[in-house]
Design an enzyme around this catalytic site. Sequence first.
Site, PDB file in Angstrom:
ATOM      1  N   ALA A 163      16.437   2.754  -1.301  1.00 12.36           N
ATOM      2  CA  ALA A 163      16.141   2.714   0.283  1.00 12.36           C
ATOM      3  C   ALA A 163      16.330   1.278   0.827  1.00 12.36           C
ATOM      4  O   ALA A 163      16.971   0.756   0.280  1.00 12.36           O
ATOM      5  CB  ALA A 163      14.311   2.971   0.559  1.00 12.36           C
ATOM      6  N   GLY A 212      16.341   4.495  -4.341  1.00 10.57           N
ATOM      7  CA  GLY A 212      16.045   5.950  -3.425  1.00 10.57           C
ATOM      8  C   GLY A 212      17.323   6.839  -3.882  1.00 10.57           C
ATOM      9  O   GLY A 212      17.520   7.929  -3.803  1.00 10.57           O
ATOM     10  N   GLU A 248      16.694   8.885  -7.126  1.00  9.71           N
ATOM     11  CA  GLU A 248      16.008   9.453  -6.474  1.00  9.71           C
ATOM     12  C   GLU A 248      16.892  10.575  -5.666  1.00  9.71           C
ATOM     13  O   GLU A 248      16.047  11.651  -6.266  1.00  9.71           O
ATOM     14  CB  GLU A 248      14.800   9.048  -6.186  1.00  9.71           C
ATOM     15  CG  GLU A 248      13.829   8.320  -6.814  1.00  9.71           C
ATOM     16  CD  GLU A 248      12.742   7.141  -6.260  1.00  9.71           C
ATOM     17  OE1 GLU A 248      13.247   6.962  -5.068  1.00  9.71           O
ATOM     18  OE2 GLU A 248      11.392   7.106  -6.730  1.00  9.71           O
ATOM     19  N   GLU A 305      13.838  -0.994  -8.822  1.00 18.96           N
ATOM     20  CA  GLU A 305      12.730  -1.374  -7.670  1.00 18.96           C
ATOM     21  C   GLU A 305      11.813  -2.545  -7.907  1.00 18.96           C
ATOM     22  O   GLU A 305      11.664  -2.899  -7.587  1.00 18.96           O
ATOM     23  CB  GLU A 305      12.201   0.052  -7.125  1.00 18.96           C
ATOM     24  CG  GLU A 305      12.218   0.916  -6.094  1.00 18.96           C
ATOM     25  CD  GLU A 305      13.265   2.257  -7.152  1.00 18.96           C
ATOM     26  OE1 GLU A 305      13.605   1.922  -8.570  1.00 18.96           O
ATOM     27  OE2 GLU A 305      13.103   3.122  -6.781  1.00 18.96           O
TER      28      GLU A 305
HETATM   29  N1  CO8 Z   1      19.079  -1.903   1.104  1.00 20.01           N
HETATM   30  C1  CO8 Z   1      20.335  -2.752   2.145  1.00 20.01           C
HETATM   31  N2  CO8 Z   1      21.402  -2.763   2.325  1.00 20.01           N
HETATM   32  C2  CO8 Z   1      21.671  -2.707   0.712  1.00 20.01           C
HETATM   33  C3  CO8 Z   1      21.324  -2.098   0.311  1.00 20.01           C
HETATM   34  C4  CO8 Z   1      19.608  -1.367  -0.102  1.00 20.01           C
HETATM   35  N3  CO8 Z   1      19.033  -0.645  -1.039  1.00 20.01           N
HETATM   36  N4  CO8 Z   1      22.065  -2.284  -1.226  1.00 20.01           N
HETATM   37  C5  CO8 Z   1      22.896  -2.963  -0.940  1.00 20.01           C
HETATM   38  N5  CO8 Z   1      22.963  -3.252   0.902  1.00 20.01           N
HETATM   39  C6  CO8 Z   1      23.818  -4.110   1.454  1.00 20.01           C
HETATM   40  C7  CO8 Z   1      23.923  -5.423   0.770  1.00 20.01           C
HETATM   41  O1  CO8 Z   1      22.573  -6.549   1.889  1.00 20.01           O
HETATM   42  C8  CO8 Z   1      25.187  -6.244   1.670  1.00 20.01           C
HETATM   43  O2  CO8 Z   1      24.883  -6.013   3.840  1.00 20.01           O
HETATM   44  P1  CO8 Z   1      25.673  -7.608   4.404  1.00 20.01           P
HETATM   45  O3  CO8 Z   1      26.682  -7.335   3.376  1.00 20.01           O
HETATM   46  O4  CO8 Z   1      24.943  -7.782   4.556  1.00 20.01           O
HETATM   47  O5  CO8 Z   1      24.622  -8.691   2.596  1.00 20.01           O
HETATM   48  C9  CO8 Z   1      25.986  -5.017   1.299  1.00 20.01           C
HETATM   49  O6  CO8 Z   1      25.078  -3.627   1.184  1.00 20.01           O
HETATM   50  C10 CO8 Z   1      26.742  -5.228   0.184  1.00 20.01           C
HETATM   51  O7  CO8 Z   1      25.736  -4.992  -1.016  1.00 20.01           O
HETATM   52  P2  CO8 Z   1      26.251  -6.315  -1.605  1.00 20.01           P
HETATM   53  O8  CO8 Z   1      26.802  -7.595  -1.533  1.00 20.01           O
HETATM   54  O9  CO8 Z   1      25.004  -6.787  -2.294  1.00 20.01           O
HETATM   55  O10 CO8 Z   1      27.057  -5.306  -3.199  1.00 20.01           O
HETATM   56  P3  CO8 Z   1      27.033  -5.849  -4.984  1.00 20.01           P
HETATM   57  O11 CO8 Z   1      28.884  -5.083  -4.681  1.00 20.01           O
HETATM   58  O12 CO8 Z   1      27.630  -7.020  -4.340  1.00 20.01           O
HETATM   59  O13 CO8 Z   1      26.345  -5.476  -5.298  1.00 20.01           O
HETATM   60  C11 CO8 Z   1      24.448  -3.650  -5.355  1.00 20.01           C
HETATM   61  C12 CO8 Z   1      25.250  -3.873  -5.002  1.00 20.01           C
HETATM   62  C13 CO8 Z   1      24.315  -4.109  -6.914  1.00 20.01           C
HETATM   63  C14 CO8 Z   1      24.308  -2.855  -5.369  1.00 20.01           C
HETATM   64  C15 CO8 Z   1      23.401  -4.735  -4.846  1.00 20.01           C
HETATM   65  O14 CO8 Z   1      23.639  -4.110  -3.301  1.00 20.01           O
HETATM   66  C16 CO8 Z   1      21.720  -4.387  -5.304  1.00 20.01           C
HETATM   67  O15 CO8 Z   1      21.249  -4.674  -5.853  1.00 20.01           O
HETATM   68  N6  CO8 Z   1      21.335  -3.571  -4.137  1.00 20.01           N
HETATM   69  C17 CO8 Z   1      20.021  -3.184  -4.023  1.00 20.01           C
HETATM   70  C18 CO8 Z   1      19.682  -1.849  -4.823  1.00 20.01           C
HETATM   71  C19 CO8 Z   1      17.977  -1.553  -5.275  1.00 20.01           C
HETATM   72  O16 CO8 Z   1      17.069  -2.490  -5.650  1.00 20.01           O
HETATM   73  N7  CO8 Z   1      17.871  -0.453  -5.267  1.00 20.01           N
HETATM   74  C20 CO8 Z   1      16.559   0.131  -4.567  1.00 20.01           C
HETATM   75  C21 CO8 Z   1      15.986  -0.734  -3.353  1.00 20.01           C
HETATM   76  S1  CO8 Z   1      14.422   0.313  -2.871  1.00 20.01           S
HETATM   77  C22 CO8 Z   1      13.893   1.790  -3.149  1.00 20.01           C
HETATM   78  O17 CO8 Z   1      15.246   2.436  -3.635  1.00 20.01           O
HETATM   79  C23 CO8 Z   1      12.820   2.326  -3.371  1.00 20.01           C
HETATM   80  C24 CO8 Z   1      12.560   4.093  -2.420  1.00 20.01           C
HETATM   81  C25 CO8 Z   1      11.299   4.431  -2.395  1.00 20.01           C
HETATM   82  C26 CO8 Z   1      11.112   5.745  -2.051  1.00 20.01           C
HETATM   83  C27 CO8 Z   1       9.763   5.745  -1.249  1.00 20.01           C
HETATM   84  C28 CO8 Z   1       9.806   6.863  -0.373  1.00 20.01           C
HETATM   85  C29 CO8 Z   1       8.625   7.750   0.496  1.00 20.01           C
END
Ligand code: CO8
Length: 297
Positions: free
Chosen positions: A105, A148, A151, A171
Amino acid sequence: MASVGSVTRVLLGKNVLNGGRFVAASNTGLVKFYSAAPAYENIKTEVVGAKKNVGVIQLHRPKALNALCKPLFQELGQAVRAFDADDSIAAIVLTGNEKAFAAGADIKEMQNNTFSDNTKGGFLREWEDVSNCGKPIIAAVNGFALGGGCELAMLCDIIYAGEKAKFGQPEINIGTIPGAGGTQRLPRYVGKSKAMEIVLTGNFIDAHEAEKMGLVSRVFPVEKLLEETIKLAERIGAHSPLVVKMAKKAVNQAYETTLRSGLEFEKQVFYGTFATEDRKEGMTAFVEKRPPNFKNN
Ligand code: CO8
């Protein structure tokens, strides 16, 4: 992973995707033309396959690793509903790009949400459109399928993965828990101990581990993934669409109920196939030693 466009070139000999609209492919005659196709911003859609019966949806927010913001989910729901309602589409493939299926998400979008915002607004209610689809949806996962994103893959009926895919429910790292099935579907796929480990540590698992655990049904080289997934969709598309829907419903029931009532449900659906022309045609074709000609009836 090969892009949707490049796989289409392989399959159809011409790239026809144009920012979410289907454009007239003058000399292929193979691609469906939707004159009123919506111009999506966060996804791309395309109809592929020798019989033009596979709908491909590609998540397309590459700079944000396909983070699942609300507008993306609204478009995804719209595209799924459109393919589900289109009689010429037999199955749907959902994919991302080589780096990410979806990294979860959109954390930036929900960062300042409050409990009451989420509750009053039914946060991410649009996700239900994917699970309500009657047609098979196959996830082709390369790169990250996190939170997400994992999921969303689990909302699909079958998951194929590229060998560099990474799955996880991270998460916990950002002070929350999975909210779209991670605590409920994941244990059903991989069992309690492994699901607990994944949810409580936030650790990622790779494609081969995911296959061993039963989360993923097959793993392919990155560049073969989309092509193989489309082939699977075409294989499913050779069957009666009506009976495919009935089979999908019956398998999904296994996740919703007890064994006894699931078996009863299955029996009723099985009996129900005998009310269809396609069941009659399938068995007649077998006896007459010819291929069946299903009519979706
Ligand atoms: N949300 C928003 N932006 C994101 C997300 C995300 N989940 N993941 C990556 N990005 C963005 C980064 O902020 C970055 O943007 P910017 O260049 O503007 O800084 C760009 O994507 C590239 O990301 P990274 O520079 O971090 O790339 P890396 O290769 O270094 O790392 C990762 C990749 C490991 C995937 C890292 O980006 C990461 O950890 N991302 C977050 C993963 C995460 O925590 N996901 C869970 C989110 S919470 C969730 O999904 C809950 C779902 C609930 C649903 C409920 C429904 C009712």
